[in-house]
Design a protein around this motif. Structure first.
Motif: not given
Length: 153
Positions: A109, A112, A116, A124-125, A127-132, A135
């Motif tokens: 993340a 990425n 940017t 951004a996609i 980063i969101a997948l890494d955070i998911l 979690w």
């Protein structure tokens, strides 16, 4: 001679009910493994593109974290292989694999974030997948790991 008790059985001979496994938690680790594999493949392919064609990513003149495109490609390709290997290690069902993948997802993340200006939407996609992924693995417990991989408790 002491009486032997099998796993899942109490002294009275009655079996304990098996703990309920949350399907979302089991699906979360499988999801995390596949998403990390895709993210690793993307990093490796994007890095290879930067190595083979130095003009693939245009340099940003006013960006504070503007790196050499060729060096950036090598870093991204190497981290792609590491991310992919970490995704494969998730299938071992070990706690250390989850911790390593969570750490590598955080590093991905961050990487990425630095990428940017070159491809903002895709960064951004990812980063969101890494955070998911982080979690999903944080919600994934010890009992779920052994239910997925069939290892004894």
């Amino acid at each position: 001679m002491a009486e032997q008790i099998s796993p899942g059985q109490t002294r009275s001979g009655a079996s304990e009910p098996a703990p309920r496994v949350r399907p979302a938690a089991v699906g979360g680790v499988v999801f995390a493994a596949f998403v990390m594999g895709i993210i690793g493949a993307y990093h490796a392919i994007a890095g290879l593109a930067a190595i083979l064609n130095e003009n693939y990513y245009q340099a940003q003149n006013d960006y504070a974290f503007d790196f050499d495109t060729n060096a950036r490609g090598w870093v991204q390709m190497i981290t792609g292989v590491i991310v992919f290997a970490a995704a494969v290690s998730l299938f071992s069902g070990r706690t250390w694999a989850r911790i390593v993948v969570m750490t590598i997802a955080a590093a991905s993340a961050l990487e990425n974030f630095f990428f940017t200006p070159y491809q903002p939407v895709w960064s951004a996609i990812l980063i969101a997948l890494d955070i998911l992924v982080i979690w999903s693995l944080a919600m994934y417990g010890h009992r779920e790991a052994h239910k997925v991989y069939g290892a004894p408790l």
